[in-house]
Design a protein around this motif. Sequence first.
Motif, short mmCIF file in Angstrom:
data_model
loop_
_atom_site.label_atom_id
_atom_site.label_comp_id
_atom_site.label_asym_id
_atom_site.label_seq_id
_atom_site.Cartn_x
_atom_site.Cartn_y
_atom_site.Cartn_z
N GLY A 85 0.80 -1.20 0.00
CA GLY A 85 0.00 0.00 0.00
C GLY A 85 0.83 1.26 0.00
O GLY A 85 2.04 1.23 0.18
N SER A 86 0.13 2.36 -0.20
CA SER A 86 0.78 3.66 -0.15
C SER A 86 -0.24 4.69 0.30
O SER A 86 -1.45 4.48 0.23
N GLY A 87 0.28 5.80 0.75
CA GLY A 87 -0.55 6.92 1.15
C GLY A 87 0.12 8.21 0.73
O GLY A 87 1.34 8.33 0.78
N ALA A 88 -0.68 9.16 0.29
CA ALA A 88 -0.17 10.47 -0.10
C ALA A 88 -1.06 11.55 0.49
O ALA A 88 -2.27 11.56 0.25
N VAL A 89 -0.47 12.42 1.28
CA VAL A 89 -1.22 13.50 1.93
C VAL A 89 -1.14 14.75 1.07
O VAL A 89 -0.07 15.14 0.60
N SER A 90 -2.31 15.36 0.86
CA SER A 90 -2.39 16.63 0.17
C SER A 90 -3.40 17.49 0.94
O SER A 90 -4.61 17.24 0.87
N GLY A 91 -2.91 18.43 1.71
CA GLY A 91 -3.79 19.24 2.55
C GLY A 91 -4.50 18.38 3.58
O GLY A 91 -3.86 17.68 4.35
N ASN A 92 -5.82 18.38 3.55
CA ASN A 92 -6.63 17.59 4.48
C ASN A 92 -7.16 16.31 3.86
O ASN A 92 -8.13 15.74 4.34
N SER A 93 -6.52 15.87 2.78
CA SER A 93 -6.90 14.61 2.11
C SER A 93 -5.75 13.63 2.14
O SER A 93 -4.59 14.01 2.02
N LEU A 94 -6.09 12.37 2.29
CA LEU A 94 -5.11 11.28 2.28
C LEU A 94 -5.58 10.26 1.27
O LEU A 94 -6.64 9.64 1.43
N LYS A 95 -4.83 10.09 0.18
CA LYS A 95 -5.18 9.10 -0.83
C LYS A 95 -4.47 7.80 -0.46
O LYS A 95 -3.24 7.72 -0.48
#
Length: 113
Positions: A85-95
């Motif tokens: 898995g992976s996660g990417a934070v952009s502001g208040n969103s986490l994909k």
Amino acid sequence: MYRTLFMTAALALGVVGTAVAAEPIVGNWKTATGATAEIAPCGGAFCVTLKTGKHAGKRIGNLSGTDGSYSGEITDPETDKTYSGSGAVSGNSLKMKGCVLKILCKSQTWSRL
């Protein structure tokens, strides 16, 4: 004397400021199913634990990384299957993204609480 005191205070504040700064992934997130997941430092990585919902208390992930980009393992709490898995934070969103053999992937976007 004042210069030494000033330098000591500046160094102390710098160290405290660095210790307080957290990775963007740390915190509570609303998952795609509406449950709350807590992401917190653990053992040199970040553990993802469900705090509410049907699977409350279950650890569903372990991610490593810095500056908004993370990778590791994600577990589907419904099936107990673990994926890369992976996660990417952009502001208040986490994909969040989970993959089988790096070709069959599913993504969800979580919102910071």
